[in-house]
Design a protein around this motif. Structure first.
Motif, PDB file in Angstrom:
ATOM      1  N   UNK A 105      64.246  35.330   4.110  1.00  0.00           N
ATOM      2  CA  UNK A 105      64.571  36.436   3.565  1.00  0.00           C
ATOM      3  C   UNK A 105      63.940  36.741   2.228  1.00  0.00           C
ATOM      4  N   UNK A 106      63.581  35.865   1.439  1.00  0.00           N
ATOM      5  CA  UNK A 106      62.807  36.073   0.172  1.00  0.00           C
ATOM      6  C   UNK A 106      61.269  36.324   0.627  1.00  0.00           C
ATOM      7  N   UNK A 107      60.848  35.575   1.476  1.00  0.00           N
ATOM      8  CA  UNK A 107      59.428  35.599   1.799  1.00  0.00           C
ATOM      9  C   UNK A 107      59.236  37.056   2.482  1.00  0.00           C
ATOM     10  N   UNK A 108      60.220  37.587   3.486  1.00  0.00           N
ATOM     11  CA  UNK A 108      60.317  38.785   4.064  1.00  0.00           C
ATOM     12  C   UNK A 108      60.196  40.081   2.890  1.00  0.00           C
ATOM     13  N   UNK A 109      61.032  39.812   2.100  1.00  0.00           N
ATOM     14  CA  UNK A 109      61.303  40.774   0.880  1.00  0.00           C
ATOM     15  C   UNK A 109      59.902  41.062   0.047  1.00  0.00           C
ATOM     16  N   UNK A 110      59.390  39.930  -0.170  1.00  0.00           N
ATOM     17  CA  UNK A 110      58.145  39.771  -0.899  1.00  0.00           C
ATOM     18  C   UNK A 110      57.200  40.559  -0.120  1.00  0.00           C
ATOM     19  N   UNK A 111      57.012  40.355   1.305  1.00  0.00           N
ATOM     20  CA  UNK A 111      56.110  40.955   2.050  1.00  0.00           C
ATOM     21  C   UNK A 111      55.949  42.626   2.220  1.00  0.00           C
ATOM     22  N   UNK A 112      57.557  42.952   2.203  1.00  0.00           N
ATOM     23  CA  UNK A 112      57.876  44.305   1.968  1.00  0.00           C
ATOM     24  C   UNK A 112      57.248  44.877   0.585  1.00  0.00           C
TER      25      UNK A 112
END
Length: 220
Positions: free
Chosen positions: A160-167
């Protein structure tokens, strides 16, 4: 100078020039930049403080009458402030100088891929964990029966944190704002710090339950 050190020096020099270029492309006078930075730091900090207080004092549970209702309330708050954070980030990007970062057509393809992959990590994480699992239900005493090991947790520990950073990175590249890349790096640092506090505390909650369960079985 050894042959192996020369490429490292070239890479280091390029990295320093790249970072220096990012800083020089930022309009530091814009208030929207600082509002975005503050909102990014506020969310994980505030929710960790609120959740720890709930674990120790059950404040929200008492107000709403049950742990599940309290967790749902916190979920709405976290989700709402997440939208506010994203809105402030988009406004900050639009207030910053525009500068080409990637050549065509990569300036469209790469941010699109980053956003799709990032959103996939975020959405599938939420689906796998459920509302209470996603929004700190374990601090309310709503614990999962077992660790989630399917996708995306079989790919990343903190999807979730990685995905948010990617966005965040996708937004910076899509709008072609170098300032957004610096904010993205800041987001990643904030998440790492938050995980340093959130991870061990969550592990402690489940370890305590496991110890109590083992003790109960021995008594039987």
């Amino acid at each position: 100078m050894s042959r192996t050190s020369a490429p490292c020096l070239v890479i280091a020099s390029f990295s320093m020039d790249f970072v220096s270029g990012l800083f020089s492309a930022v309009d530091w006078s814009k208030k929207s930049l600082y509002l975005s930075i503050l909102s990014i730091a506020f969310n994980p900090t505030a929710w960790n403080i609120v959740a720890r207080n709930e674990f120790h004092n059950k404040t929200i549970t008492r107000v709403f009458g049950s742990a599940r209702n309290g967790c749902y309330f916190l979920a709405v708050m976290i989700f709402s402030f997440g939208i506010l954070r994203d809105t402030l980030y988009e406004r900050a990007l639009k207030d910053q100088p525009k500068q080409a970062i990637l050549p065509e057509p990569l300036n469209v393809v790469i941010p699109a891929i980053l956003f799709l992959v990032g959103q996939t990590f975020v959405i599938t994480s939420t689906w796998a964990l459920g509302v209470t699992g996603t929004f700190l239900g374990d601090y309310f005493g709503i614990l999962m029966d077992h660790r989630v090991e399917g996708f995306p947790f079989n790919v990343l520990r903190d999807p979730m944190y990685v995905g948010s950073t990617m966005c965040f990175a996708a937004g910076a590249l899509w709008y072609e704002r170098p300032a957004g890349l610096l904010i993205t790096a800041y987001v990643y640092i904030v998440y790492i710090i938050a995980l340093k506090f959130e991870g061990p505390f969550t592990d402690m909650i489940y370890s305590t339950r496991a110890a109590k369960t083992a003790s109960s079985k021995k008594e039987l």
